[in-house]
Scaffold this motif. Structure first.
Motif: not given
Lengths: 447, 545
Positions: A279-303
């Motif tokens: 249900g979450v869709t990011y625009p296919d652009a650099e900022l979107g891809r980076r924020l998508a990765a960031l969200s996964a990193m936060i959930e992944g427990g990275l400090p």
């Protein structure tokens, strides 16, 4: 590590079966903290299995990640570089001089989206995502943020914002200074630039910070080297940075090699990728891809503690009508997707986003574009954002503009920094922002 | 003060010190080829990382099947810079300099550094050849070459054996310039071209036409050590610059300040030094009005010209002087400004030496520069002779300099398009500086670009690694010391610090320690040699000069 209390928290509301160590991940789900940790330990074991010699750098990274509290708050700084035109984002359609200052670029008063806190302003259609966030109370708006005696050089003005003071010779970023006081000596992820090069606001004097474009692209391949020799090679990679030296240039290069080695071990679990909630869709652009990765990193427990990302192209000296709206649309939709992503993962209370630009643009257009101005627009986004406008729109009359015909600041960026430090990161702003107490701190965080 | 770039090289955030990352985007519709996706790198490199790892894991325990190996042929070595012929055989040949000159030994170590700072590092044998000339002759060989450049070795290709199309194909402009750096016998010509490209940083992200970018590059090359006054004049009329900083939209009806501001702030005077005011920016912009061009789908921008009717011919007041100034006066006034020489000397010096010059030397160089009529050569010669270059701290090599030097040392021609995206990961794509202030020379290294450099070394070595029987039949008794000596020889015996040699030797020991079967003792020693070559050139010793 697998027993940390956050597992239930991060899975709450997602209807997933309990994941036990060793079980495969349910297909299509994002990385949970637990799955990250079990993967990490699996990977650590495979490293042990492959090499009889200890992968100490890797162990250090895991330990650092595990030792951080899952409740740690994160501040994300999004820099719109080039000087975004605030009079496009929030068009002052209710101000009489707007049309004459912007004969080609003005938005008609019947277009756009009303801005509830000041009816003389209207959101541009390209930033409808911001209007949505504002309606939900998740967006705090600064209609004219800046500083006295504004500098119109891109490089000088962004520098002031980056070092958190009006001082051309400041050498360390304001977020870097926060980490110097409150960060760890061995965790580069605490200050993360999402991009190719370090964001200066994160430049720290004492502690390491990291730069990474995407966490799933951080491998270290070498032609004709594999297996245990490759594992040993990565150990030696880290050791190349460790020796001390009296030569400043060599010392700098070695420190960067060490930070890279530490980050490699921290990101190793992401080498197999990450996913985004349904249900979450990011625009296919650099900022979107980076924020998508960031969200996964936060959930992944990275400090992570402070994160900076830059997205450019706002220096619209010409052809502004054609170029600005698509950029604003892409960026603001990315921001909204990030908020939705965090909400879906149950992380939205832990993350606050600060959006800024080095200056606004001159109210009077130059033909097809606008030249450098002074005060501009800024935002704070998040489920915990106060949602209340900071400072008013200063007006466009001759008497209301400054001596160079630019917008006057009705709030100071150092006051915003003070509030972010005190209310969100919960530290003493006076130690980080020179003269912090002389700038009123607006309410940016909902109690 | 000023646009100095030397500060402690450990991540400063000094405004005066830094060169920025703002990305200028094209400001009107233009057709631009899309960058090629990474997966389309040529076949030699197309193995994606996961497959590589899987393959690697399998290799550990299985005997590998023989596969055809693509070998990269060795390039001939470009001749070293020739000593000045007019200098005569007398050993006392000296260049003149108004400041201190290095009087210590000029051996291979010093020659290596000189070749890195004023070029792209040594080809095999060059440092030795230069050391034999002595310092002054070696500098003159770089700054006063005779005749045109000679390019030695195979012409560059795209990976499929096709010649480059630098005006048309995405990334081929980068390869074209890189190839010149690798194969030239006059490295300082190309290094100065790179410096001017950084100084007057213009990006094809905003221009959108490689033909204009290449023409600008030839302009920089033509003026490499000539008159800075003439250089600023010509840059102001340069088509790529006219598009990049909107001079073609700067008219008497609607002045556009973009070029006027950067001309003063970044090219000639520096910000926050009291050299100019906001009023000067606006007045200078009016003096610079009048440029125009045509655009067509077929030709892009063309027919660049000055149109009197677009020019604001009325009086302007710039730096306190009033007159009906035009673009030539605007450029000339910036170079003649009393604060220009100090800006110029500091900035030029910072490209070669990472710590500032002593105040007295700085003043002497300013005087030398102004009295010579804004000539660049005498100032560069004085810097290359200066003791601080030879005994001062190391400097991080810019990514393309690092890569060009690596290819020179390996005697490898440009034979793949991969260098363009690999250089992006290392933080420097030619013709695409991050913004109008150029690349940030004080922060080349961070956790992203360090990984990019790791990849540069890996791809440089790809196609030359030991494989198959060379690994399975490797000398079972090779010692760590011999292994390191062989790895050094593969790179032309570069200098290493004791610390780096110790780490590499310890690695060489550790990866064959423990109880191993005989096949492993051979195989691991083969892999070790591949790994040592990679680690050695990646080491901080080689990232700096």
């Amino acid at each position: 590590m697998a027993n940390c209390g956050c597992t239930e928290y991060s899975r709450a509301g997602r209807g997933l079966p309990a994941i036990e160590p060793g079980m495969p991940l349910p297909a299509g789900t994002g990385l949970t903290r637990r799955s990250f940790l079990s993967r990490a330990s699996g990977l650590a074991m495979s490293v042990y299995g492959a090499a009889s010699l200890g992968p100490k750098a890797f162990e250090a990274g895991i330990a650092a990640a595990a030792a951080q509290s899952a409740e740690q708050r994160i501040l994300v700084s999004v820099f719109l570089s080039g000087g975004v035109d605030s009079l496009t984002v929030l068009a002052p359609t209710g101000h009489s001089r707007y049309g004459s200052l912007r004969p080609a670029l003005a938005m008609p008063a019947d277009q756009g989206i009303p801005f509830a806190e000041d009816t003389s302003l209207r959101w541009h259609p390209s930033v409808a995502s911001l209007a949505t966030l504002h309606d939900e109370g998740k967006l705090t708006v600064f209609p004219a943020v800046g500083y006295d005696d504004p500098n119109q050089s891109h490089f000088t003005s962004r520098h002031y914002w980056e070092v958190g003071e009006v001082n051309p010779s400041g050498r360390w970023g304001w977020l870097g200074r926060f980490l110097d006081r409150h960060g760890a000596p061995d965790n580069p992820l605490q200050g993360l630039t999402l991009g190719w090069e370090l964001q200066p606001s994160l430049a720290a004097r004492e502690v390491p910070v990291a730069t990474v474009s995407r966490p799933d692209q951080y491998d270290f391949w070498s032609p004709g080297v594999w297996g245990p020799v490759h594992d040993q090679m990565l150990e030696a990679f880290g050791e190349l940075g460790e020796a001390s030296t009296g030569d400043a240039g060599l010392r700098y290069a070695r420190a960067q090699v060490t930070a890279t080695s530490t980050l490699r071990s921290q990101l190793e679990p992401f080498q197999s990728g990450y996913s985004t909630p349904a249900g979450v869709t990011y625009p296919d652009a650099e900022l979107g891809r980076r924020l998508a990765a960031l969200s996964a990193m936060i959930e992944g427990g990275l400090p992570l503690r402070v994160v900076a990302v830059e997205t450019g192209g706002y220096d619209t000296h010409s052809n502004q009508a054609q170029t600005l709206a698509p950029d604003l649309d892409e960026v603001t939709r990315s921001l909204l997707a990030f908020q939705r992503d965090l909400e879906a993962r149950g992380l939205a209370d832990r993350v606050l986003v600060h959006v800024w630009s080095e200056f606004g643009r001159r109210p009077e257009e130059n033909g097809s574009g606008t030249d450098h101005g002074a005060a501009g627009v800024g935002f704070v986004m998040g489920s915990r954002a106060s949602g209340e406008m900071v400072g008013s729109f200063p007006g466009l009359l001759d008497s209301q503009l400054d001596g160079a015909d630019n917008l006057r600041a009705t709030s100071d960026f150092r006051g915003a920094y003070r509030a972010l430090l005190e209310q969100w990161l919960e530290v003493d702003a006076g130690e980080i922002i020179p003269g912090a107490s002389s700038f009123p701190a607006p309410t940016l965080v909902r109690p | 003060m000023g646009d100095t770039k030397w500060v402690d090289p450990v991540a400063p955030a000094d405004a005066a010190a830094r060169r920025r990352k703002r990305r200028k985007r094209k400001t009107r519709p233009r057709c631009q080829p899309k960058r090629r996706p990474r997966a389309r790198a040529d076949s030699l490199y197309a193995v994606d990382s996961k497959r590589r790892r899987r393959k690697a894991k399998r290799r550990v325990c299985q005997k590998r099947r023989r596969k055809p190996v693509r070998r990269v042929p060795l390039q001939p070595v470009p001749p070293p810079p020739a000593p000045p012929s007019g200098a005569g055989p007398a050993p006392e040949f000296r260049l003149s300099s108004p400041v201190a000159t290095w009087s210590g030994a000029f051996g291979v170590r010093e020659a290596e550094r000189l070749l890195w700072r004023a070029g792209f590092g040594p080809s095999p044998g060059h440092a030795q050849a230069l050391a034999g000339m002595g310092l002054h002759r070696a500098v003159a060989a770089l700054t006063r070459p005779e005749g045109g450049q000679t390019f030695t070795g195979a012409a560059p290709t795209d990976g499929d054996g096709n010649p480059l199309a630098p005006e048309d194909a995405w990334g081929h402009d980068h390869l074209w310039f890189l190839d010149r750096m690798v194969r030239t016998d006059q490295p300082l010509v190309e290094r100065m071209t790179l410096i001017w490209h950084d100084w007057f940083a213009t990006s094809n992200d905003g221009v959108g036409q490689q033909n204009l970018m290449l023409a600008q590059n030839e302009l920089f090359r033509r003026h490499w050590l000539g008159s800075f006054d003439q250089l600023v004049h010509d840059v102001t009329a340069d088509p790529a610059m006219i598009v990049w900083l909107n001079l073609d939209q700067n008219t008497r009806w609607n002045p556009n300040e973009n070029y006027a501001r950067e001309l003063m702030e970044l090219f000639t005077l520096g910000a926050d030094r009291g050299a100019y005011t906001e009023t000067d920016v606006r007045e200078l912009a009016r003096a610079l009005t009048g440029w125009d061009n045509d655009w067509s789908g077929e030709l892009g921008y063309h027919n660049f010209r000055f149109v009197q009717n677009r020019h604001d011919a009325s009086a302007k007041t710039v730096f306190g002087q009033t007159g009906a100034f035009g673009w030539e006066q605007a450029a000339a006034m910036c170079v003649r400004h009393p604060l220009h020489a100090s800006f110029f000397v500091e900035k030029l010096w910072s490209y070669f030496v990472p710590v500032p010059p002593p105040d007295g030397d700085r003043a002497a160089l300013e005087q030398l520069y102004v009295q010579s009529g804004w000539q660049v050569r005498p100032v560069v010669e004085a810097i290359l002779l200066h003791p601080q270059l030879h005994e001062g701290p190391r400097m991080v090599k810019p990514p393309v300099v690092f890569l060009a030097g690596m290819l020179r040392a390996l005697r490898r021609a440009i034979d793949t398009e991969a260098w363009t995206w690999l250089c992006e990961g290392a933080g420097q794509v030619l013709f695409h500086p991050p913004d109008v202030s150029g690349w940030d020379d004080s922060r080349w290294l961070d956790t992203s670009t360090v990984r990019g450099r790791w990849e540069l070394v890996g791809y440089a070595l790809a196609g030359r690694e030991l494989e198959d029987e060379a690994i399975t039949g490797y000398d079972i008794s090779e010692t760590p010391e011999t292994a390191l000596a062989l790895a050094r020889a593969a790179w032309g015996d570069p200098q290493l610090t004791g610390e780096t040699a110790a780490v590499l030797t310890a690695f060489a020991e550790a990866c064959v320690a423990g109880p191993l079967a005989n096949w492993q003792r051979r195989q691991y020693r083969g892999l070790r040699q591949n790994a040592l070559r990679h680690l050695l050139y990646f080491s901080p010793d080689l990232q700096t000069s």
